[in-house]
Motif scaffolding. Sequence first.
Motif, PDB file in Angstrom:
ATOM      1  N   SER A  55       3.430   7.113   8.344  1.00 37.69           N
ATOM      2  CA  SER A  55       4.753   6.438   9.190  1.00 37.69           C
ATOM      3  C   SER A  55       5.856   7.419   9.523  1.00 37.69           C
ATOM      4  N   CYS A  56       5.794   8.704   9.148  1.00 33.96           N
ATOM      5  CA  CYS A  56       6.432   9.561   9.713  1.00 33.96           C
ATOM      6  C   CYS A  56       6.083   9.753  11.239  1.00 33.96           C
ATOM      7  N   GLU A  57       4.747   9.817  11.458  1.00 37.54           N
ATOM      8  CA  GLU A  57       4.069  10.134  12.609  1.00 37.54           C
ATOM      9  C   GLU A  57       4.292   9.173  13.566  1.00 37.54           C
ATOM     10  N   PHE A  58       4.225   7.815  12.902  1.00 34.70           N
ATOM     11  CA  PHE A  58       4.066   6.690  13.968  1.00 34.70           C
ATOM     12  C   PHE A  58       5.675   6.077  14.079  1.00 34.70           C
ATOM     13  N   ASP A  59       6.613   6.835  13.462  1.00 41.31           N
ATOM     14  CA  ASP A  59       7.966   6.496  13.808  1.00 41.31           C
ATOM     15  C   ASP A  59       8.412   4.909  13.196  1.00 41.31           C
ATOM     16  N   CYS A  60       7.885   4.692  11.906  1.00 42.40           N
ATOM     17  CA  CYS A  60       8.011   3.309  11.434  1.00 42.40           C
ATOM     18  C   CYS A  60       8.635   3.810  10.006  1.00 42.40           C
ATOM     19  N   VAL A  61       9.182   4.565   9.789  1.00 40.27           N
ATOM     20  CA  VAL A  61       9.784   5.113   8.535  1.00 40.27           C
ATOM     21  C   VAL A  61      10.258   4.280   7.580  1.00 40.27           C
ATOM     22  N   SER A  62      11.364   3.391   8.380  1.00 46.62           N
ATOM     23  CA  SER A  62      12.335   2.822   7.606  1.00 46.62           C
ATOM     24  C   SER A  62      11.549   1.281   7.180  1.00 46.62           C
ATOM     25  N   GLU A  63      10.658   0.925   8.102  1.00 49.14           N
ATOM     26  CA  GLU A  63       9.887  -0.303   7.436  1.00 49.14           C
ATOM     27  C   GLU A  63       8.912   0.040   6.391  1.00 49.14           C
ATOM     28  N   MET A  64       8.360   1.375   6.577  1.00 46.43           N
ATOM     29  CA  MET A  64       7.474   1.438   5.287  1.00 46.43           C
ATOM     30  C   MET A  64       8.095   2.040   4.133  1.00 46.43           C
ATOM     31  N   LEU A  65       9.359   2.410   4.092  1.00 51.85           N
ATOM     32  CA  LEU A  65      10.165   2.448   2.844  1.00 51.85           C
ATOM     33  C   LEU A  65      10.418   1.194   2.374  1.00 51.85           C
ATOM     34  N   THR A  66      10.624   0.208   3.029  1.00 52.55           N
ATOM     35  CA  THR A  66      10.993  -1.282   2.540  1.00 52.55           C
ATOM     36  C   THR A  66       9.657  -1.724   1.882  1.00 52.55           C
ATOM     37  N   MET A  67       8.523  -1.626   2.917  1.00 51.56           N
ATOM     38  CA  MET A  67       7.501  -2.163   2.133  1.00 51.56           C
ATOM     39  C   MET A  67       6.769  -1.489   0.957  1.00 51.56           C
ATOM     40  N   ALA A  68       6.992  -0.229   0.824  1.00 52.80           N
ATOM     41  CA  ALA A  68       6.594   0.556  -0.106  1.00 52.80           C
ATOM     42  C   ALA A  68       7.465  -0.005  -1.462  1.00 52.80           C
ATOM     43  N   ALA A  69       8.774  -0.136  -1.090  1.00 51.83           N
ATOM     44  CA  ALA A  69       9.795  -0.321  -2.266  1.00 51.83           C
ATOM     45  C   ALA A  69       9.275  -1.946  -2.879  1.00 51.83           C
ATOM     46  N   MET A  70       9.183  -2.798  -1.914  1.00 54.23           N
ATOM     47  CA  MET A  70       8.833  -4.286  -2.255  1.00 54.23           C
ATOM     48  C   MET A  70       7.282  -4.221  -3.142  1.00 54.23           C
ATOM     49  N   LEU A  71       6.541  -3.520  -2.847  1.00 49.31           N
ATOM     50  CA  LEU A  71       5.139  -3.368  -3.156  1.00 49.31           C
ATOM     51  C   LEU A  71       5.224  -2.581  -4.727  1.00 49.31           C
ATOM     52  N   SER A  72       6.234  -1.646  -5.016  1.00 45.65           N
ATOM     53  CA  SER A  72       6.337  -1.106  -6.337  1.00 45.65           C
ATOM     54  C   SER A  72       7.224  -1.878  -7.208  1.00 45.65           C
ATOM     55  N   ALA A  73       7.956  -2.573  -6.674  1.00 50.17           N
ATOM     56  CA  ALA A  73       8.838  -3.569  -7.630  1.00 50.17           C
ATOM     57  C   ALA A  73       7.952  -4.711  -8.067  1.00 50.17           C
ATOM     58  N   PRO A  74       8.610  -5.397  -8.986  1.00 51.28           N
ATOM     59  CA  PRO A  74       7.798  -6.660  -9.578  1.00 51.28           C
ATOM     60  C   PRO A  74       7.842  -7.575  -8.429  1.00 51.28           C
ATOM     61  N   SER A  75       7.062  -8.698  -8.344  1.00 47.82           N
ATOM     62  CA  SER A  75       6.953  -9.826  -7.494  1.00 47.82           C
ATOM     63  C   SER A  75       8.349 -10.375  -7.325  1.00 47.82           C
ATOM     64  N   CYS A  76       8.622 -10.586  -6.175  1.00 44.23           N
ATOM     65  CA  CYS A  76       9.988 -11.248  -5.949  1.00 44.23           C
ATOM     66  C   CYS A  76       9.973 -12.804  -5.968  1.00 44.23           C
ATOM     67  N   PHE A  77       8.636 -13.336  -5.748  1.00 41.21           N
ATOM     68  CA  PHE A  77       8.244 -14.743  -5.950  1.00 41.21           C
ATOM     69  C   PHE A  77       8.472 -15.329  -7.429  1.00 41.21           C
ATOM     70  N   LEU A  78       9.452 -16.280  -7.460  1.00 46.33           N
ATOM     71  CA  LEU A  78       9.588 -17.139  -8.786  1.00 46.33           C
ATOM     72  C   LEU A  78       8.772 -18.340  -8.840  1.00 46.33           C
ATOM     73  N   GLU A  79       8.332 -18.533  -9.859  1.00 49.05           N
ATOM     74  CA  GLU A  79       7.601 -19.684 -10.235  1.00 49.05           C
ATOM     75  C   GLU A  79       8.622 -21.042 -10.190  1.00 49.05           C
ATOM     76  N   PRO A  80       8.346 -21.891  -9.420  1.00 52.76           N
ATOM     77  CA  PRO A  80       9.210 -22.996  -9.261  1.00 52.76           C
ATOM     78  C   PRO A  80       9.489 -23.732 -10.536  1.00 52.76           C
ATOM     79  N   PRO A  81      10.438 -24.431 -10.854  1.00 56.14           N
ATOM     80  CA  PRO A  81      10.519 -25.414 -11.878  1.00 56.14           C
ATOM     81  C   PRO A  81       9.549 -26.602 -11.665  1.00 56.14           C
TER      82      PRO A  81
END
Length: 740
Positions: free
Chosen positions: A484-510
């Motif tokens: 992403s450093c080569e393709f000028d989208c580092v900010s977006e890839m930082l966000t994507m990598a963080a979201m993929l590394s963290a636990p799933s953000c989707f909650l199972e609904p009641p």
Amino acid sequence: MSEGSDPAEPDVRREGERSPGSFAFGDDLELNRFDGLPFSSRYYKLLKERKTLPVWKVKCEFEDALVSSHVVIVSGTARTGTSTQIPQWCAEFCLSARYQHGVAACTQTSRRRAVDLALRVADEMDVNVGHEVGYAIPLETCCSSDTVLRYCTDDMLLREMLSDPFLEHYGVIIVDQAHNRTVSTDILLGLLRDILLHRPELRVVVLAVGPTVDRLRRHFGNVPLIRLEASCTAEVVHSTGTGTSQDHFYSALRLVLELHRSKEDGDVAVFLASDEEVPCAYRILRREGTRLGVDLGPLEPVVLGPGQSGPPPALSAQPTPKKPRRVYLCSRQGEDLCWAAEAVGFVIDAGVQKKMVYNPRIRANSEALQPISQCQADIRKQLSEPGGKFFCLYSEEKQLPAENSPQILESNITATVLFLKRMEIAGLRQCDFIDRPDPEGLMQALEELDYLAALDDDGNLSEMGIIMSEIPLEPQLAKALLASCEFDCVSEMLTMAAMLSAPSCFLEPPAGMTREAALCHRKLQHPEGDHFTLINIYNAFKQSQKEPYFSAEKWCQDYFLDHSALTKAEAIRSELSDTLHRIELPVSEPSFGTKANALSIRRALLAGFFMQIARDVDGCGNYFILTHKHMAQVHPLSCYGAQSHKMGLPEWVVFHEYMLSENCMRTVSQISPREFIQMAPLYFFYNLPPSESKDILQDMLDPDGSRKRKEEKQTDAALSSDGNNGCAVALQTYDRCAIQ
């Protein structure tokens, strides 16, 4: 009993034999030798409690072994005090040498346990946490230049080795919970053998239980072994049935309710098979608890899991007609949190656990139900108070494996191989594995690193590989971030990598809210796919933090999203951003939402995940995975899942993960086949297995050659048809996954 030792080295005098001004092991000094301040009254109160712990019976024996041997192994079951007392004695050992060889570090396999132990030990040593005693866990460090005893996770100590390969900052390394056999623990134990050859003044203490102890002693040689086994006083009750995992789940809940109706005093700890079962059990017990008679008293289920921020809250001091009976619910992942509670009256053990097992041949994880080890069962028995009961939901005749299976034999070790290659550059030439990784898994890891350009022609780390090893991500994601450093989208890839590394953000609904949750999630979906949806969600979460009259927690609740997961993604993103700045890589300005930016993100993704491409072969969501020729579907929670067919199904996709047990791809985004060929030409030409999908890609590259190949195939088909009395040649078939 101490079994074997090396020749004595430093001479540390016994208490009562020291000369004026010298240091001796002991706690009879009125001034705290670690901070020079007088001891508080609480110190003496805790000291009295500490001396009742079983480990104090072997204090002198341990000190002698630590002085005379490079490695000491201590076998002590839970509640014997090994995890709190031995690290303190090791810190005293470092102080006796005036820290000329370094300070003490104690590794843990659990983040929460590392923090809890640091807080407890700081209290016992009468010092402030973050000063003389500290902790270091992923995304959080509480240490200073004064820290003489550091609790840390095993993976954090490995990260330290990138800058300090011989651990020269430390004089004693304590490896706790070695019987858990995590990948990081096994790698650390393997490297410590080589480090000891370079640093004979270093001391290594290994804490473990069960059959693992004997295996560790064979690994390190004839070193002192101090056995400290506590007897289990709980009554063990085995089940007489032979049911399935679901039977174990409902049997455990029925047993909880029966114990409550019996009016026997005591809290209950329930060990379930998986993380998914824990919230389900919580809801059932909450519902059933309200239906019980008032005379039984309240039933209070408590969830213990990896996301738990600390020990369960204290019971209310308000007078109640009857004290609530707590039911601690946990799986293997949250097991360490049980020890933060007081001893319980009853322990219920399902005897099975769900584990992720990696198949290197098809680069996929599969969730497998396996029995726990006898070692795990014995540890859980110690949780019950004297006179308590331990219920095994399996028959007494059932043979459990003796010890925990090494995770290094069941995991994707690509990141591990990358780290070991980096250690080779630092001078650590050999990792003496306790159990060597599977050769097929090792070859797959080397092959993947080679595809990612992390290795040079001699099999050593390339410049790209060295940079990848600095980034705390899986190698494929690290390569995508670098691209992403080569393709000028580092900010977006930082966000994507963080979201993929963290636990799933989707909650199972009641119950009854599934449709509402799906509608809320759909508002955040991005037409380009799931990777882009994750960026959308994160950006919306950050925007909610800026709203003056609307909290981010409330926003997450309204959209059925996990606030703690998004907060963790925020912390991971910050850490990744700091890493890029430290290694002086450019970070471009965000431009999410433009067509050019979407193209750049797809290219960066393909730079790391070109081995994870699939094609819809029938327009109905049956995707053919090009690398290993299996058919799979998109996960239902994907924006291309069952709830979102209005968006249409893309023909070509890149996916983040393939789950063999579910036969589905998770986190899927559409791509152009031409983009795939452009980003991975060598892989396409030389490594992609032959298939109809590859032929389609070849046609795009060489239309003229394609027509010629088609004519040749038609001729061959006609000849084959004649040779088989008119029988048509069978069309290409695809290998399908056989779910075991």
